[in-house]
Design a protein around this motif. Structure first.
Motif, PDB file in Angstrom:
ATOM      1  N   GLN A 144     109.218  55.691  32.709  1.00 40.58           N
ATOM      2  CA  GLN A 144     107.814  55.676  33.080  1.00 40.58           C
ATOM      3  C   GLN A 144     107.256  57.098  33.055  1.00 40.58           C
ATOM      4  OE1 GLN A 144     107.687  53.917  36.974  1.00 40.58           O
ATOM      5  NE2 GLN A 144     108.596  55.673  37.998  1.00 40.58           N
ATOM      6  N   GLY A 145     105.939  57.188  32.848  1.00 37.67           N
ATOM      7  CA  GLY A 145     105.269  58.478  32.822  1.00 37.67           C
ATOM      8  C   GLY A 145     103.908  58.381  33.477  1.00 37.67           C
ATOM      9  N   LEU A 146     103.441  59.494  34.030  1.00 40.09           N
ATOM     10  CA  LEU A 146     102.186  59.505  34.775  1.00 40.09           C
ATOM     11  C   LEU A 146     101.549  60.880  34.674  1.00 40.09           C
ATOM     12  CD1 LEU A 146     100.212  58.224  36.915  1.00 40.09           C
ATOM     13  CD2 LEU A 146     101.757  59.139  38.658  1.00 40.09           C
ATOM     14  N   TYR A 147     100.244  60.908  34.452  1.00 35.93           N
ATOM     15  CA  TYR A 147      99.480  62.150  34.535  1.00 35.93           C
ATOM     16  C   TYR A 147      98.238  61.894  35.376  1.00 35.93           C
ATOM     17  CZ  TYR A 147      96.641  66.196  33.508  1.00 35.93           C
ATOM     18  OH  TYR A 147      95.880  67.321  33.647  1.00 35.93           O
ATOM     19  N   THR A 148      98.008  62.730  36.382  1.00 35.70           N
ATOM     20  CA  THR A 148      96.825  62.599  37.227  1.00 35.70           C
ATOM     21  C   THR A 148      96.173  63.951  37.418  1.00 35.70           C
ATOM     22  OG1 THR A 148      98.055  62.935  39.299  1.00 35.70           O
ATOM     23  CG2 THR A 148      97.840  60.676  38.508  1.00 35.70           C
ATOM     24  N   ASN A 149      94.866  63.908  37.583  1.00 27.86           N
ATOM     25  CA  ASN A 149      94.095  65.095  37.930  1.00 27.86           C
ATOM     26  C   ASN A 149      93.275  64.719  39.158  1.00 27.86           C
ATOM     27  OD1 ASN A 149      92.727  67.473  38.088  1.00 27.86           O
ATOM     28  ND2 ASN A 149      91.888  67.400  36.005  1.00 27.86           N
ATOM     29  N   TYR A 150      93.696  65.197  40.312  1.00 34.75           N
ATOM     30  CA  TYR A 150      93.155  64.736  41.591  1.00 34.75           C
ATOM     31  C   TYR A 150      92.592  65.927  42.352  1.00 34.75           C
ATOM     32  CZ  TYR A 150      93.159  62.511  46.231  1.00 34.75           C
ATOM     33  OH  TYR A 150      92.811  62.027  47.455  1.00 34.75           O
ATOM     34  N   LEU A 151      91.284  65.904  42.615  1.00 32.97           N
ATOM     35  CA  LEU A 151      90.615  66.999  43.302  1.00 32.97           C
ATOM     36  C   LEU A 151      89.930  66.468  44.551  1.00 32.97           C
ATOM     37  CD1 LEU A 151      89.563  69.957  43.375  1.00 32.97           C
ATOM     38  CD2 LEU A 151      87.596  69.148  42.026  1.00 32.97           C
ATOM     39  N   PHE A 171      95.546  67.992  43.484  1.00 31.55           N
ATOM     40  CA  PHE A 171      96.546  68.574  42.595  1.00 31.55           C
ATOM     41  C   PHE A 171      96.431  67.954  41.212  1.00 31.55           C
ATOM     42  CE2 PHE A 171      98.318  64.952  44.751  1.00 31.55           C
ATOM     43  CZ  PHE A 171      98.956  64.232  43.754  1.00 31.55           C
ATOM     44  N   ARG A 172      96.957  68.668  40.229  1.00 27.44           N
ATOM     45  CA  ARG A 172      97.095  68.143  38.871  1.00 27.44           C
ATOM     46  C   ARG A 172      98.579  67.921  38.654  1.00 27.44           C
ATOM     47  NH1 ARG A 172      95.641  72.226  36.535  1.00 27.44           N
ATOM     48  NH2 ARG A 172      97.592  72.958  35.586  1.00 27.44           N
ATOM     49  N   SER A 173      98.961  66.752  38.188  1.00 30.04           N
ATOM     50  CA  SER A 173     100.387  66.456  38.082  1.00 30.04           C
ATOM     51  C   SER A 173     100.696  65.645  36.840  1.00 30.04           C
ATOM     52  CB  SER A 173     100.862  65.690  39.326  1.00 30.04           C
ATOM     53  OG  SER A 173     100.194  64.450  39.431  1.00 30.04           O
ATOM     54  N   GLY A 174     101.823  65.971  36.250  1.00 26.44           N
ATOM     55  CA  GLY A 174     102.356  65.200  35.138  1.00 26.44           C
ATOM     56  C   GLY A 174     103.840  64.995  35.361  1.00 26.44           C
ATOM     57  N   GLY A 175     104.310  63.772  35.183  1.00 25.48           N
ATOM     58  CA  GLY A 175     105.706  63.512  35.484  1.00 25.48           C
ATOM     59  C   GLY A 175     106.263  62.329  34.723  1.00 25.48           C
ATOM     60  N   GLY A 176     107.578  62.218  34.778  1.00 31.35           N
ATOM     61  CA  GLY A 176     108.266  61.096  34.152  1.00 31.35           C
ATOM     62  C   GLY A 176     109.506  60.760  34.938  1.00 31.35           C
ATOM     63  N   GLY A 177     110.027  59.556  34.706  1.00 30.99           N
ATOM     64  CA  GLY A 177     111.209  59.154  35.450  1.00 30.99           C
ATOM     65  C   GLY A 177     111.845  57.907  34.885  1.00 30.99           C
ATOM     66  N   ALA A 178     112.883  57.462  35.590  1.00 31.61           N
ATOM     67  CA  ALA A 178     113.667  56.297  35.170  1.00 31.61           C
ATOM     68  C   ALA A 178     113.416  55.127  36.110  1.00 31.61           C
ATOM     69  CB  ALA A 178     115.151  56.640  35.142  1.00 31.61           C
ATOM     70  N   VAL A 179     113.672  53.916  35.624  1.00 27.16           N
ATOM     71  CA  VAL A 179     113.471  52.691  36.393  1.00 27.16           C
ATOM     72  C   VAL A 179     114.709  51.808  36.264  1.00 27.16           C
ATOM     73  CG1 VAL A 179     111.986  50.696  36.810  1.00 27.16           C
ATOM     74  CG2 VAL A 179     111.006  52.788  35.839  1.00 27.16           C
ATOM     75  N   LEU A 180     115.177  51.290  37.398  1.00 28.08           N
ATOM     76  CA  LEU A 180     116.201  50.244  37.423  1.00 28.08           C
ATOM     77  C   LEU A 180     115.613  49.070  38.172  1.00 28.08           C
ATOM     78  CD1 LEU A 180     119.095  49.160  37.000  1.00 28.08           C
ATOM     79  CD2 LEU A 180     119.684  50.207  39.200  1.00 28.08           C
ATOM     80  N   MET A 181     115.608  47.889  37.541  1.00 24.99           N
ATOM     81  CA  MET A 181     114.911  46.754  38.122  1.00 24.99           C
ATOM     82  C   MET A 181     115.708  45.468  37.966  1.00 24.99           C
ATOM     83  SD  MET A 181     111.014  45.520  37.288  1.00 24.99           S
ATOM     84  CE  MET A 181     110.260  44.102  38.086  1.00 24.99           C
ATOM     85  N   ALA A 203     109.609  62.595  38.342  1.00 22.08           N
ATOM     86  CA  ALA A 203     109.809  64.036  38.478  1.00 22.08           C
ATOM     87  C   ALA A 203     108.581  64.742  37.926  1.00 22.08           C
ATOM     88  CB  ALA A 203     111.073  64.464  37.727  1.00 22.08           C
ATOM     89  N   TYR A 204     107.749  65.262  38.817  1.00 16.74           N
ATOM     90  CA  TYR A 204     106.549  65.989  38.410  1.00 16.74           C
ATOM     91  C   TYR A 204     106.937  67.430  38.088  1.00 16.74           C
ATOM     92  CZ  TYR A 204     103.917  62.049  40.311  1.00 16.74           C
ATOM     93  OH  TYR A 204     103.411  60.799  40.562  1.00 16.74           O
ATOM     94  N   ARG A 205     106.556  67.895  36.894  1.00 13.68           N
ATOM     95  CA  ARG A 205     106.936  69.224  36.461  1.00 13.68           C
ATOM     96  C   ARG A 205     105.744  69.952  35.833  1.00 13.68           C
ATOM     97  NH1 ARG A 205     110.241  67.951  39.445  1.00 13.68           N
ATOM     98  NH2 ARG A 205     112.510  67.851  39.179  1.00 13.68           N
ATOM     99  N   GLU A 206     105.727  71.272  36.021  1.00 11.45           N
ATOM    100  CA  GLU A 206     104.651  72.083  35.457  1.00 11.45           C
ATOM    101  C   GLU A 206     104.626  71.990  33.940  1.00 11.45           C
ATOM    102  OE1 GLU A 206     104.438  76.070  36.880  1.00 11.45           O
ATOM    103  OE2 GLU A 206     104.835  75.517  38.970  1.00 11.45           O
TER     104      GLU A 206
END
Length: 349
Positions: A144-151, A171-181, A203-206
């Protein structure tokens, strides 16, 4: 009244035999249109709509849905987005995507339990996607991946000072991760049996476009059991933990009846139970109870000040019998003046 108006907009009931598939039935419109309504102290009274197209990629896959939604509130807030929720390849593949944003104006009487009244304006844009692959039986793995720009900005100079003192500037954040379901539900929208486990991280990373490195971990457990004449007992245990996150990214209380974002903690865990009564072929009623805890950074769940109880009830109308999609009108009451009335698509969980 809202449910009666909504029901009048819908196609007449469709009678299906037990072995009828959506393709065999063929009598139901693939379009879904639903008014959305909510009233709570955070967003005031909001009114909007959800429109979607329902499609089956093959007979073994679940219903896929492509849609848009938008809401406007009495406080001048506007939110909206487009989404896709798909199942294909005999349900071996599941893909979810969302893009949206909005401007949310908040009027808090007691922000974060500090006793301080606060008015804020939150500007949010977000893009998210999740892909799952069925590896064996009811087990899925994915990414999964996510990008947000939150002010977050205060509506007055004093409000800005309070937000800065609390470390809440967005904050401004971009991240990705794993899923087990694990998912053994007999129906994705109105399950009567089975259980779900969703363990994932982001995992949100610069270097992914964020302004700060931090991690979020989630574990969501749900179970369903049918009893009586079509009644269902449902239970949920939900968790969210953060590591190195800014206060704006802390998890909120995730219970109906609470204003999302008013109460935040480094960690959040909640427990909910819901009884769903079958009262007619296309009507159900629900009663609900839950409690959440915000903990970490010195807070403990053994302290009553960190516990957030909730109670609620609702009535549902089955919009799409084959897919089990329902329109849900609910009232939920939290602690103190926290409460909400909601007309939305789907059960609480």
């Amino acid at each position: 009244m809202l449910l009666l108006c909504m029901a009048a907009m819908l196609s007449p009931p469709v009678a299906l035999s037990e072995d009828a598939t959506p393709e065999k039935a063929g009598t139901q419109s693939p379009w879904l249109l639903l008014p959305i309504f909510s009233s709570n102290p955070k967003l005031g009274t909001s009114l909007g709509a959800l429109g979607a197209y329902i499609h089956y990629f093959d007979e073994e896959s679940q219903a896929s849905m492509f849609g848009v939604t938008a809401q406007y509130t009495s406080t001048g807030s506007t939110v909206g987005g487009a989404f896709a929720k798909t199942s294909f390849g005999a349900d071996r593949h599941r893909l979810i995507a969302f893009v949206g944003g909005g401007r949310i104006k908040n009027d808090y009487e007691d922000f974060l339990g500090t006793g301080i009244p606060l008015k804020t304006e939150d500007n949010l844009s977000a893009v998210a996607t999740r892909y799952l692959y069925r590896v064996k039986n009811d087990w899925f793995v994915g990414l999964q991946g996510l990008y947000t720009n939150y002010l977050i900005v205060g509506q007055t100079a004093l409000d800005d000072q309070i937000l800065n003192a609390l470390g809440l500037t967005g904050f401004r954040s971009g991240g990705g991760g794993a899923v087990l379901m694990h998912d053994s539900r007999d129906n994705d929208n109105s399950p009567t049996k089975g259980w779900v486990m969703n363990l994932n991280n982001i995992a949100y990373r610069e270097w992914l476009g964020g302004s700060q490195d931090f991690d979020v971990y989630r574990l969501d457990l749900k179970g369903y059991r049918e009893h009586g004449k079509g009644n269902v007992f449902a239970v949920r245990q939900n968790n969210q933990w953060t590591a190195g996150a800014p206060p704006s990214a802390y998890p909120p209380v995730s219970l109906r009846g609470y204003k999302s974002g008013q109460y935040l903690g480094k960690y959040m865990s909640s427990f909910e139970v819901e009884e769903r009564f079958r009262i007619a072929q296309r009507w159900t009623a629900t009663v609900y109870a839950g409690v959440a805890c915000l903990y970490g950074s010195g807070k403990k769940c053994t302290e009553s000040a960190n516990l957030y109880p909730a109670l609620g009830a609702g009535i549902q109308y089955v919009l799409k019998p084959e897919e089990g999609m329902v329109a849900n009108l609910e009232y939920a009451k939290g602690e103190g003046d926290n409460s909400g009335i909601y007309l939305k698509l789907g059960y609480g969980f």
